[in-house]
Design an enzyme around this catalytic site. Structure first.
Site, PDB file in Angstrom:
ATOM      1  N   SER A  58     -27.975  11.658  12.038  1.00  0.00           N
ATOM      2  CA  SER A  58     -28.448  12.544  13.106  1.00  0.00           C
ATOM      3  C   SER A  58     -29.829  13.138  12.861  1.00  0.00           C
ATOM      4  O   SER A  58     -30.443  13.674  13.786  1.00  0.00           O
ATOM      5  CB  SER A  58     -27.443  13.685  13.329  1.00  0.00           C
TER       6      SER A  58
ATOM      7  N   LYS B 216     -29.304  20.572  11.152  1.00  0.00           N
ATOM      8  CA  LYS B 216     -30.085  20.219  12.337  1.00  0.00           C
ATOM      9  C   LYS B 216     -31.419  20.958  12.291  1.00  0.00           C
ATOM     10  O   LYS B 216     -31.680  21.794  11.436  1.00  0.00           O
ATOM     11  CB  LYS B 216     -29.347  20.603  13.629  1.00  0.00           C
TER      12      LYS B 216
END
Length: 227
Positions: free
Chosen positions: A35, A89
């Protein structure tokens, strides 16, 4: 048991202090997914500064003192507000920001990000090899100002959302691999109490999906290099 404790007091004290250090001061986390491509790879182990934002009681979300403020562009580890999973993230929008995405282009407070092509490569999702575009993204007020992201033009992904105003005490997170990331578009905004720390650099790295060879060129690599 008493004899064991008596004979190993030093070692047990070390274990306790080591546990406190990892849960309150600094930690290292392996990267399990794609990701954050192209900046973080599976097999990277990143150093996380747990005191970057808040000093917490070990093993809890109880804040003892605020140490600093999260910044737009920080790479952050946090617990998912959806199911408690540990995630990493990019922090894209701060409390008070109005954020929007239109066909992959990010807008912060009405100003659109600028993009330049860096490279075209291949990436995979669930065994399928796909075309990947690596772009340089520039957002006013972001850490390092410019960073690399990746888009996968041949997959179905949530490329448009908002506009959304981020409430006080919450943050919007996106993966750098924009079309292959379960981020705030899936799990929602992240409250400050769930932030764990700021990822600073890659400690070590190995190609565990291939031949397990160490990627020595990534050892010690800062996550905020100018692009």
């Amino acid at each position: 048991m008493k004899n064991f404790v008596r004979n190993n007091k030093g070692f047990l004290a070390f274990l306790v202090l080591f546990g406190v250090f990892r849960t309150a001061v600094a930690d290292w986390n392996p990267i399990p997914s794609a990701s954050m491509h192209p900046n973080l790879l599976e097999g990277d182990v990143v150093l996380v500064n747990r005191m970057a934002f808040d000093l917490k009681v070990p093993l809890t979300d109880m804040v003892l003192a605020r140490m600093g403020e999260p910044a737009r562009g920080d790479i952050v580890t946090f617990r998912s507000p959806k199911d408690g999973t540990l995630l990493i993230k990019r922090l894209v929008a701060l409390p008070g920001d109005t954020v929007e995405m239109r066909n992959e282009r990010l807008y912060i407070n009405g100003k659109g990000a600028n993009y330049d092509m860096v490279a075209e490569s291949l990436d995979s999702i669930q065994g399928a090899t796909l075309r990947a575009l690596q772009l340089s993204e520039s957002i006013e007020g972001g850490k390092g100002q410019r960073r690399h992201i990746q888009v996968l033009p041949d997959v179905v992904a949530p490329r448009t959302f908002g506009p959304l105003r981020v409430p006080d005490g919450e943050y919007l997170m996106l993966g750098d691999n924009r079309d292959n990331s379960a981020d705030s578009r899936v799990i929602g905004l992240v409250p400050r109490k769930l932030l764990i720390g700021r990822a600073e650099r890659v400690l070590v790295s190995a190609d565990y999906q291939g031949n397990w060879m160490p990627r020595t060129e990534r050892f010690g690599m800062s996550l905020y290099r100018p692009n």
